[in-house]
Enzyme design. Structure first.
Site, PDB file in Angstrom:
ATOM      1  N   LYS A 199     -62.461 -59.242  70.272  1.00 26.57           N
ATOM      2  CA  LYS A 199     -61.163 -58.568  70.048  1.00 26.57           C
ATOM      3  C   LYS A 199     -61.326 -57.074  70.230  1.00 26.57           C
ATOM      4  CE  LYS A 199     -62.214 -56.509  65.909  1.00 26.57           C
ATOM      5  NZ  LYS A 199     -62.399 -55.078  65.753  1.00 26.57           N
TER       6      LYS A 199
ATOM      7  N   LEU B 289     -66.254 -55.287  68.158  1.00 30.33           N
ATOM      8  CA  LEU B 289     -65.565 -56.338  68.923  1.00 30.33           C
ATOM      9  C   LEU B 289     -65.511 -57.657  68.136  1.00 30.33           C
ATOM     10  CD1 LEU B 289     -67.187 -55.685  72.439  1.00 30.33           C
ATOM     11  CD2 LEU B 289     -64.961 -54.883  71.615  1.00 30.33           C
TER      12      LEU B 289
ATOM     13  N   ASP C 284     -62.482 -59.980  59.369  1.00 26.99           N
ATOM     14  CA  ASP C 284     -61.915 -60.185  60.710  1.00 26.99           C
ATOM     15  C   ASP C 284     -61.787 -61.662  61.083  1.00 26.99           C
ATOM     16  OD1 ASP C 284     -61.682 -57.515  61.257  1.00 26.99           O
ATOM     17  OD2 ASP C 284     -63.527 -57.377  62.443  1.00 26.99           O
TER      18      ASP C 284
END
Ligand code: C5P
Length: 324
Positions: free
Chosen positions: A32, A134, A171
């Site tokens: 992401k 990420l 996350d």
């Protein structure tokens, strides 16, 4: 009966370990980036209250899960970074091999919470750079929760998996939302999935050095509530990239720049290029440029490779990835 994902990369299909389909579950685990990340306040529990727009990328890891008859857990990780991973000084993979890995922790948590007495062999093809902002570890853990839920026939809902995922990392729930874009609030675990046009082109650079998320959060200055994310979503939906680019924001970037000269260099380098906008992702150290199309992303990637700032990737929101 576990279902075989249709999205199996060719290298895994042709690998000697791709044996009986019926025993095997495949999951893809996308990276992401945060197009907007506002840290609002520091909480009493040590976390930070935030508002972030996350989008998942074509850059991804792949997880193969084979249910085992006993209770043993096995975890194997392959370096699948290929050309991009080898570019300009990337280090060998540096991941905890056993129980310290988030994939293993996800499997253990599922067993503890459901009482299932099953084992599994978990094999990960790792492409997403680590310590990059990420969410590489988080997406792998989410893939393990999804895949083991199928492989062990547990029948948990996505909401139940998100609740488990939140215990392992802030996350992780995003990757269990079932959509490639979401606004995430709280410490990151409160998800509002979004429909956004797909195919936004990005060029990413991961410097050799990664950054520690707790360290970057420790250095950040919370900004209170800040408008912008609703406008950013509206601009992306209208397809107005220039307007969207002007709303890119990351509270953690000044904090990362205070501890990493790499991030400063990347901001300066991207400032001289023609990307519509640029920003550090999450807690860094990966930096991205938002491009008008894949052609522009590839052109900029060529110039960034020449500057030797780190490993360079061309990708887009929820589609394929090319090594630059
Ligand atoms: O939730 P996760 O384990 O991924 O968080 C890693 C670290 O990042 C936390 O220990 C904390 O230092 C920091 N963090 C934070 N506020 C958040 C998310 C993470 O301070 N909302």
């Amino acid at each position: 009966m576990p279902v075989l994902s249709k999205d199996v990369p060719q290298e895994e299909l042709s690998s000697p370990t791709a044996d009986r389909w019926s025993d095997v579950v495949w999951e893809t685990a996308p990276a992401k980036v945060n197009l907007f990340l506002n840290v609002e306040s520091r909480r009493a529990d040590g976390y930070h209250e935030l508002e972030t727009l996350m989008v998942s990328l074509g850059l991804r890891d792949t997880l193969r899960i084979q249910s085992l008859p006993g209770e043993e857990l096995e975890f194997v990780c392959h370096d699948a970074r290929g050309v991009a991973g080898l570019a300009t000084g990337a280090r060998p993979l540096d991941l905890p091999p056993g129980p310290g890995n988030l994939v293993w922790k996800a499997a253990q948590l599922l067993r503890d919470q459901t009482g299932v007495q099953r084992g599994a062999r978990l094999e990960l093809w790792k492409r997403i750079p680590v310590a990059a902002g990420l969410a590489g570890g988080s997406t792998d853990a989410a893939a393990a929760l999804r895949g083991l839920n199928r492989a062990w026939n547990l029948g948990l809902s996505l909401a139940e998996l998100r609740e488990l995922g939140a215990r392992l990392g802030s996350d992780i729930p995003f990757f269990l939302a079932g959509r490639p874009a979401a606004i995430c609030r709280g410490r990151g675990e409160l998800i509002t999935p979004l429909d956004l046009p797909l195919g936004l082109a990005l060029v990413l650079v991961k410097p050799t050095e990664g950054l520690s998320t707790p360290q970057v959060f420790r250095h950040c200055r919370p900004e209170g509530r800040r408008p912008g994310v609703a406008q950013l979503v509206a601009d992306l939906r209208r397809g107005c990239l220039a307007a969207a680019a002007s709303q890119l924001h990351n509270t953690l970037q000044p904090a990362a720049e205070s501890v990493s000269v790499d991030v400063v260099r990347l901001r300066e380098a991207f400032g001289k290029l023609s990307a519509a906008g640029h920003l550090m992702s999450g807690s860094g150290s990966c930096y991205f440029g938002l491009c008008r199309n894949l052609g522009e992303a590839r052109r900029l990637a060529g110039r960034l490779v020449a500057r030797r700032l780190g490993s360079v990737f061309v990708t887009s929101v929820a589609s394929g990835v090319r090594a630059a």
